[in-house]
Scaffold this motif. Structure first.
Motif, PDB file in Angstrom:
ATOM      1  N   GLN A  95      -7.427   3.222  -3.148  1.00 36.16           N
ATOM      2  CA  GLN A  95      -6.847   3.359  -1.806  1.00 36.16           C
ATOM      3  C   GLN A  95      -7.924   3.750  -0.800  1.00 36.16           C
ATOM      4  O   GLN A  95      -7.976   3.219   0.315  1.00 36.16           O
ATOM      5  N   ALA A 145       2.308   1.744  -3.413  1.00 34.11           N
ATOM      6  CA  ALA A 145       1.277   2.270  -4.320  1.00 34.11           C
ATOM      7  C   ALA A 145       1.112   3.775  -4.122  1.00 34.11           C
ATOM      8  O   ALA A 145       0.990   4.522  -5.099  1.00 34.11           O
ATOM      9  N   ARG A 203       0.840  -1.218   0.000  1.00 31.28           N
ATOM     10  CA  ARG A 203       0.000   0.000   0.000  1.00 31.28           C
ATOM     11  C   ARG A 203       0.867   1.257   0.000  1.00 31.28           C
ATOM     12  O   ARG A 203       0.560   2.229  -0.690  1.00 31.28           O
ATOM     13  N   ASP A 233       3.999   5.521  -5.717  1.00 33.55           N
ATOM     14  CA  ASP A 233       3.802   5.568  -7.169  1.00 33.55           C
ATOM     15  C   ASP A 233       2.836   6.686  -7.542  1.00 33.55           C
ATOM     16  O   ASP A 233       3.047   7.403  -8.529  1.00 33.55           O
ATOM     17  N   GLU A 269      -6.414   5.215  -8.869  1.00 36.60           N
ATOM     18  CA  GLU A 269      -5.583   4.642  -7.802  1.00 36.60           C
ATOM     19  C   GLU A 269      -5.962   5.200  -6.433  1.00 36.60           C
ATOM     20  O   GLU A 269      -6.019   4.461  -5.443  1.00 36.60           O
TER      21      GLU A 269
END
Length: 97
Positions: free
Chosen positions: A66, A13, A10, A16, A62
Motif C-alpha cells: 500500500q 485491501a 485499495r 482486510d 500488505e
C-alpha cells in the motif's frame, strides 16, 4: 470509472488489513491468557504463535504494498514533498494567520 474501482479495491485491501490486525490482537490475547494459566497447552500456544507470526508478516507485506502504491501515485501527481517539509510549511502558514 476505472479509478473508482481501483480506489474501492485499495479500500477493501485496507479493510482486510484492519481485520487481520484484529486477528493478530486476538491471537496475542489468547497466548497471553494461556500463558497466565498454571498449566499451559503447548500445542495451543504453538498454533497461536504461528498464526500470530504469519499474520504479522502478511500485514507487513500488505502495508508495504500500500505504501509503495501511494508513493508511486504521489510521484505521478507531483506530490513529492517530504512529511517534514510539508509539516513545516503548514506550521508556518498557521503561525502567520
Amino acid at each position: 470509472m476505472a479509478t473508482y474501482s481501483l480506489a474501492n479495491e485499495r479500500l477493501r485491501a485496507l479493510e482486510d488489513i484492519e481485520r487481520e490486525i484484529g486477528a493478530i490482537l486476538q491471537n496475542a490475547g489468547t497466548v497471553i491468557l494461556e500463558l497466565s494459566k498454571e498449566k499451559t497447552n503447548e500445542r495451543l500456544l504453538d498454533r497461536q504463535a504461528a498464526a500470530f507470526t504469519a499474520s504479522v508478516l502478511h500485514v507487513e507485506a500488505e502495508l508495504s504494498a500500500q505504501i509503495r502504491y501511494l508513493t508511486q501515485a504521489s510521484r505521478r501527481l507531483g506530490l513529492t514533498k517530504t512529511h517534514s517539509s510539508s509539516f513545516r510549511e503548514t506550521k508556518q502558514e498557521l503561525e502567520s494567520q
